[in-house]
Design an enzyme around this catalytic site. Structure first.
Site, PDB file in Angstrom:
ATOM      1  N   GLU A 173       1.842   8.496  -9.169  1.00  0.00           N
ATOM      2  CA  GLU A 173       1.825   9.124  -7.842  1.00  0.00           C
ATOM      3  C   GLU A 173       2.488   8.221  -6.813  1.00  0.00           C
ATOM      4  O   GLU A 173       3.280   8.671  -5.983  1.00  0.00           O
ATOM      5  CB  GLU A 173       0.380   9.404  -7.418  1.00  0.00           C
ATOM      6  CG  GLU A 173      -0.294  10.540  -8.143  1.00  0.00           C
ATOM      7  CD  GLU A 173      -1.721  10.715  -7.677  1.00  0.00           C
ATOM      8  OE1 GLU A 173      -1.996  11.711  -6.992  1.00  0.00           O
ATOM      9  OE2 GLU A 173      -2.568   9.850  -7.980  1.00  0.00           O
ATOM     10  N   GLU A 174       2.158   6.937  -6.860  1.00  0.00           N
ATOM     11  CA  GLU A 174       2.723   5.991  -5.899  1.00  0.00           C
ATOM     12  C   GLU A 174       4.247   5.974  -5.988  1.00  0.00           C
ATOM     13  O   GLU A 174       4.947   5.989  -4.972  1.00  0.00           O
ATOM     14  CB  GLU A 174       2.152   4.599  -6.148  1.00  0.00           C
ATOM     15  CG  GLU A 174       2.547   3.578  -5.092  1.00  0.00           C
ATOM     16  CD  GLU A 174       1.885   2.226  -5.313  1.00  0.00           C
ATOM     17  OE1 GLU A 174       2.142   1.321  -4.496  1.00  0.00           O
ATOM     18  OE2 GLU A 174       1.128   2.059  -6.297  1.00  0.00           O
ATOM     19  N   GLY A 175       4.759   5.961  -7.209  1.00  0.00           N
ATOM     20  CA  GLY A 175       6.207   5.962  -7.390  1.00  0.00           C
ATOM     21  C   GLY A 175       6.844   7.260  -6.934  1.00  0.00           C
ATOM     22  O   GLY A 175       7.875   7.260  -6.250  1.00  0.00           O
TER      23      GLY A 175
END
Length: 513
Positions: A173-175
Site C-alpha cells: 500500500e505504501e508503495g
C-alpha cells in the site's frame, strides 16, 4: 380657447403616459438587474477536507487535504493545504511510554482544528497510517503494537473530527499510494485540472512515472511494467482512478530503509572484531557508541548471527575510517543478488520486471541528495554522485562539523553512509544502469504539495466518499435566458413607445378626445 384645451389635454396625456412608461421602464430595469445579480452571484465554495497522519519509523507528520465536493470521474481533485510535523520520534518509539502518546499528538491535532472551518469538523475524516516502524514492532511484539495503536485511536477520538481509525498499512500500500501521488502531481491521471488552476496536458496517452520511496525502515519501488506479467501475482496491484484502470508492480523491502540498513551493516561489520568497529562509512576521527541490544535484539539484524562472545558486551564502539570505496563494497554485501527463482529479480530472490519509464525518487532519496547539493539539476549522473561521495566521505569529522555545524550530529554523521547506500540500492539492488539512472528525478514537493504516500492514500479514499451535486444558480439556465430576453424586450418596447408618442403631431391628441 380651443388651442388652450388642446395644450392642456396634451400635458395631461403626456403626464399619464410618462408615468406609465417610466414605471414600466423602472420595473424592467430592476427585473434585469435582479436577475443578473442573483444568477451570477458567486457561489459559496463547496469543499471537503480530509486529514492523514503519516506515522513513520522516525517521526509523525500530519497532512490536511481539501477537494471539491463534486468529484471528477468519481475521484476527488485533492490538494494539500497544511503540513505539521509532530515533535518527537515515531509512534513505535513509545513502546515503553504509551501514556505519553496523547500529549505527543496534541499540537498537530489542535492545529488541524484551527485550519479546518469548525462547521466542517464533524464531517472531516481523519486517518492514521503507520508504516515500516510499526510493521517491525508488530513482528517483534504484536501486543505492544496493538497497545500503541489503541492509545493513538483513543487520543485522536477526543477531537471533533470523523476518526476513521489507526492502522498499520502494508508495504504494498505504501508503495502504491506513493506512485499515485507522484503521477497525480505530475498530471498523469487527468486532463481537467482547472480546480488547481493548472495548464492541462495535451497528451492523454503519456506514460506514468514509477515511484521510488526510501524511509528509515523500508524502501519501495512501484511502476507500470511495459508488459503485464503474472510471474509474481503478489506484486501486482490494480487501481481505478479518474475513470481509468491501472495495473502496477510494487514491492516493499522491509529492513532496507536507510536506518535499518545501517544497523544491518554494523551487525555485519561486528563479525570478527573485539567489539570495536572500524567503519568506512563514517568519517575518520568520528566515534559513536551504541547498545549491543540494538544489534542482537532487532528484527532486521537477527539474520546476521552474532557470535556469542559479543553478548556480554553492553556497548559497541564505532570508529570512523572514511573510505568511500570500502564503504560501497561493504554495503553491497547486504544485497543477495545470486539467487533468483524468476526471469529477473531485484535482490533477495524478489521478482522485478524490467525497469520502464521515468521514476520519481522521494523521501530520504531526496533529502540525502539535497544535502549533497545534487537536486538543483534536472538529472544527476552516477559519476556526479560517485565523485561527490568520494570527496565527502574522505573529509575528517572535524572538517565536516565545521562546514555543516547547523545539521544535527546524528544525521550529519550518517550522510556518507546514506549517500553510498542510495547509490548501491539503485545500481545493485534495483539494477538501474548509468544510462537508465538519467530517468530518475529526485523530488520533494510538486506544486507546493509533498510527495509521499499520504496524498495517494487520500485520493484513493475519495473513491469511497460520495460525491455531492455541484452548487448551482437559483434558476435553470434556460429559464434565466428566457426571463432576460423577456424583460429586455419589455424595456425596448417601452422606449420605442415613448419615442413614438412624444413625436406625434398635434392632431394625434385631438383624435384621442
Amino acid at each position: 380657447m380651443e388651442d388652450r384645451r388642446e395644450s392642456e389635454l396634451k400635458v395631461f396625456c403626456s403626464k399619464n403616459i410618462l408615468s406609465i412608461l417610466g414605471f414600466s421602464c423602472i420595473i424592467a430595469v430592476i427585473a434585469l438587474l435582479a436577475l443578473g445579480l442573483t444568477q451570477n452571484k458567486a457561489l459559496p465554495e463547496n469543499v471537503k477536507f480530509g486529514i492523514v497522519l503519516d506515522a513513520g519509523s522516525s517521526h509523525t507528520s500530519l497532512y490536511i487535504y481539501r477537494w471539491p465536493a463534486e468529484k471528477e470521474n468519481d475521484t476527488g481533485v485533492v490538494t494539500q493545504i497544511e503540513e505539521s510535523n509532530v515533535k518527537g520520534p515515531g509512534i513505535s518509539g513509545f513502546a515503553k511510554k504509551v501514556n505519553e502518546i496523547n500529549v505527543y499528538l496534541t499540537a498537530c491535532m489542535e492545529r488541524a482544528q484551527k485550519v479546518i472551518p469548525s462547521i466542517q469538523h464533524m464531517e472531516t475524516p481523519v486517518y492514521l497510517g503507520a508504516t515500516a516502524g510499526m510493521r517491525l514492532l508488530r513482528m517483534e511484539n504484536k501486543q505492544m503494537a496493538d497497545k500503541i495503536l489503541a492509545a493513538v485511536a483513543s487520543s485522536i477520538s477526543e477531537y471533533p473530527f470523523d476518526f476513521q481509525g489507526a492502522r498499520i498499512i502494508s508495504g504494498q500500500e505504501e508503495g502504491a499510494y506513493g506512485w499515485i501521488t507522484v503521477n497525480y502531481l505530475l498530471g498523469k491521471f487527468t486532463q481537467k485540472l482547472s480546480w488547481f488552476n493548472l495548464k492541462p496536458s495535451k497528451d492523454d496517452t503519456q506514460e506514468t512515472y514509477g515511484a521510488l520511496d526510501l524511509g528509515g525502515a523500508s524502501t519501495q519501488i512501484t511502476f507500470v511494467p511495459q508488459n503485464e506479467t503474472t510471474e509474481s501475482p503478489n506484486n501486482n496491484l490494480y487501481f481505478r482512478l479518474y475513470g481509468k484502470n491501472y495495473s502496477v508492480y510494487t514491492h516493499s523491502f522491509l529492513c532496507y530503509g536507510k536506518d535499518q540498513a545501517l544497523l544491518q551493516k554494523l551487525a555485519l561489520g561486528l563479525q570478527g572484531t573485539n567489539g570495536i568497529i572500524h567503519e568506512p562509512c563514517f568519517h575518520s576521527r568520528y566515534m559513536r557508541k551504541i547498545k549491543m541490544s540494538v544489534l542482537n535484539e532487532g528484527f532486521c539484524t537477527k539474520r546476521h548471527e552474532l557470535n556469542s562472545s559479543f553478548y556480554p558486551l553492553v556497548d559497541i564502539e564505532i570508529r570512523g575510517a572514511g573510505n568511500f570505496q570500502r564503504c560501497r563494497q561493504s554495503i553491497i554485501q547486504l544485497f543477495n543478488t545470486s539467487y533468483c527463482p524468476y526471469s529477473s529479480c531485484s535482490f533477495n530472490g524478489v521478482f522485478l520486471p524490467p525497469l520502464h519509464g521515468q521514476f520519481g525518487a522521494f523521501s530520504a532519496f531526496y533529502y540525502v541528495m539535497e544535502f549533497l547539493n545534487l537536486t538543483s539539476e534536472e538529472s544527476v549522473s552516477v559519476e556526479q554522485l560517485t565523485e561527490k561521495l568520494e570527496e565527502f566521505c574522505a573529509q575528517r569529522w572535524e572538517e565536516v562539523q565545521k562546514n555543516f555545524g547547523e545539521v544535527k550530529e546524528k544525521y550529519l554523521s550518517e550522510y556518507c553512509f546514506s549517500g553510498t547506500y542510495i547509490l548501491v540500492l539503485l545500481l545493485n539492488g534495483y539494477h538501474f544502469t548509468a544510462e537508465s539512472w538519467k530517468n530518475i528525478h529526485f523530488m520533494n514537493k510538486v506544486r507546493s504539495t509533498d510527495v509521499g504516500w499520504t496524498l495517494g492514500y487520500m485520493l484513493n479514499l475519495t473513491n469511497k466518499i460520495p460525491a455531492e451535486e455541484p452548487m448551482s444558480p437559483p434558476l435553470p439556465h434556460s429559464t434565466y435566458v428566457f426571463l432576460m430576453v423577456l424583460f429586455s424586450l419589455i424595456l425596448l418596447a417601452v422606449i420605442i413607445v415613448g419615442i413614438v408618442v412624444f413625436h406625434k403631431p398635434s392632431y394625434f391628441w385631438k383624435d384621442m378626445v
